[in-house]
Design a protein around this motif. Structure first.
Motif, PDB file in Angstrom:
ATOM      1  N   GLU A  79       0.799  -1.210   0.000  1.00 15.27           N
ATOM      2  CA  GLU A  79       0.000   0.000   0.000  1.00 15.27           C
ATOM      3  C   GLU A  79       0.838   1.269   0.000  1.00 15.27           C
ATOM      4  N   ILE A  80       1.475   1.560   1.101  1.00 18.23           N
ATOM      5  CA  ILE A  80       2.003   2.911   1.284  1.00 18.23           C
ATOM      6  C   ILE A  80       3.504   2.881   1.564  1.00 18.23           C
ATOM      7  N   GLN A  81       4.249   3.538   0.740  1.00 21.12           N
ATOM      8  CA  GLN A  81       5.693   3.672   0.976  1.00 21.12           C
ATOM      9  C   GLN A  81       5.911   4.775   2.018  1.00 21.12           C
TER      10      GLN A  81
ATOM     11  N   ALA B 205       7.792  10.060   3.939  1.00 23.09           N
ATOM     12  CA  ALA B 205       6.369  10.414   4.064  1.00 23.09           C
ATOM     13  C   ALA B 205       6.169  11.339   5.263  1.00 23.09           C
ATOM     14  N   LYS B 206       4.983  11.947   5.339  1.00 22.53           N
ATOM     15  CA  LYS B 206       4.631  12.782   6.489  1.00 22.53           C
ATOM     16  C   LYS B 206       3.331  12.281   7.076  1.00 22.53           C
TER      17      LYS B 206
ATOM     18  N   LYS C 251       1.480   9.704  -3.224  1.00 23.31           N
ATOM     19  CA  LYS C 251       0.032   9.869  -3.026  1.00 23.31           C
ATOM     20  C   LYS C 251      -0.270  10.244  -1.590  1.00 23.31           C
ATOM     21  N   THR C 252      -1.485  10.708  -1.382  1.00 17.60           N
ATOM     22  CA  THR C 252      -1.962  11.027  -0.025  1.00 17.60           C
ATOM     23  C   THR C 252      -2.997   9.983   0.373  1.00 17.60           C
ATOM     24  N   TYR C 253      -2.861   9.437   1.583  1.00 16.86           N
ATOM     25  CA  TYR C 253      -3.767   8.376   2.036  1.00 16.86           C
ATOM     26  C   TYR C 253      -4.528   8.797   3.287  1.00 16.86           C
ATOM     27  N   PRO C 254      -5.804   9.177   3.156  1.00 14.42           N
ATOM     28  CA  PRO C 254      -6.608   9.441   4.353  1.00 14.42           C
ATOM     29  C   PRO C 254      -6.978   8.103   5.009  1.00 14.42           C
ATOM     30  N   LEU C 255      -6.724   7.984   6.303  1.00 15.60           N
ATOM     31  CA  LEU C 255      -6.991   6.740   7.030  1.00 15.60           C
ATOM     32  C   LEU C 255      -7.820   7.016   8.266  1.00 15.60           C
ATOM     33  N   ARG C 256      -8.456   5.976   8.769  1.00 15.17           N
ATOM     34  CA  ARG C 256      -9.304   6.142   9.953  1.00 15.17           C
ATOM     35  C   ARG C 256      -9.267   4.873  10.786  1.00 15.17           C
ATOM     36  N   ALA C 257      -9.025   5.029  12.081  1.00 20.86           N
ATOM     37  CA  ALA C 257      -9.062   3.876  12.986  1.00 20.86           C
ATOM     38  C   ALA C 257     -10.457   3.784  13.601  1.00 20.86           C
TER      39      ALA C 257
END
Length: 202
Positions: A151-153, A157-158, A174-180
């Motif tokens: 998925e995400i390198q 990253a920030k 890319k930008t990945y919005p995530l939610r727990a």
């Protein structure tokens, strides 16, 4: 709807679609925590909230998805998908929230065991699609050796912190919005991701 509720016991009415016969029947549902595990059982309704015969149990280790109506939702496990209906959309939402917390709690129990064993960090996060009008989907993420697998390198990253349980990983591509699912899981994820970003960008 919810008849009674406390931190470890949630009880109320939902209609459940039959497994073979597709009509919806009203059942009393109890979502309860026993020890470290949440269970969800359902019973015949004897009226005035009295429990009749126990009709079954829903395994809380799958996913919760919305149905076509705003009162409808599904709880799916490896064995079976249960189609449920709340009395109102608000009732359905309360149940969805509670069930998702219970599922994530049940996972967190196994997650803690994995962590103690010194393994990589893994768990479910909701991920928003690349186009902003696309919905959030639950995905299993595994944090190992500085990247989220497939998925995400995380190199360079920030991590940006959002409101409630939301956070965003801004990767170089890319930008990945995530939610727990819970505050506790969000905190753990943010710490682990930040550590991984630091380690892989050093």
């Amino acid at each position: 709807g919810p008849v009674e509720s406390n931190e470890t016991n949630f009880r109320g009415y939902l209609e459940k679609e039959g497994q073979f016969n597709t009509e919806f029947k009203k059942r009393v549902f109890i979502l309860a925590k026993n020890g470290n595990r949440w269970t969800m059982t359902y019973y015949e309704d004897e009226g005035q909230g009295r429990l009749g015969e126990k009709k079954g149990e829903i395994e809380l280790k799958g996913t919760v998805t919305r149905g076509e109506l705003d009162t409808d939702f599904n709880v799916a496990s490896a064995e079976r998908k249960f189609s449920l209906r709340g009395e109102t959309a608000k009732d359905a939402q309360i149940w969805i929230d509670r069930i998702q917390i219970a599922i994530s709690d049940n996972r967190a129990d196994t997650l803690a065991t994995v962590l103690k064993a010194g393994a990589s960090f893994r768990g479910l996060l909701e991920k928003q699609g690349h186009f902003l009008n696309t919905g959030w989907k639950s995905r299993m993420f595994v944090l190992a050796e500085g990247e989220m697998k497939g998925e995400i390198q995380l190199k360079d990253a920030k991590l940006e912190i959002g409101k409630l349980f939301d956070f965003t990983v801004v990767a170089t591509d890319k930008t990945y919005p995530l939610r727990a699912n819970t505050d506790d899981m969000a905190t753990q994820w943010k710490e682990k991701i930040q550590q991984a970003i630091d380690a892989s960008s050093a």
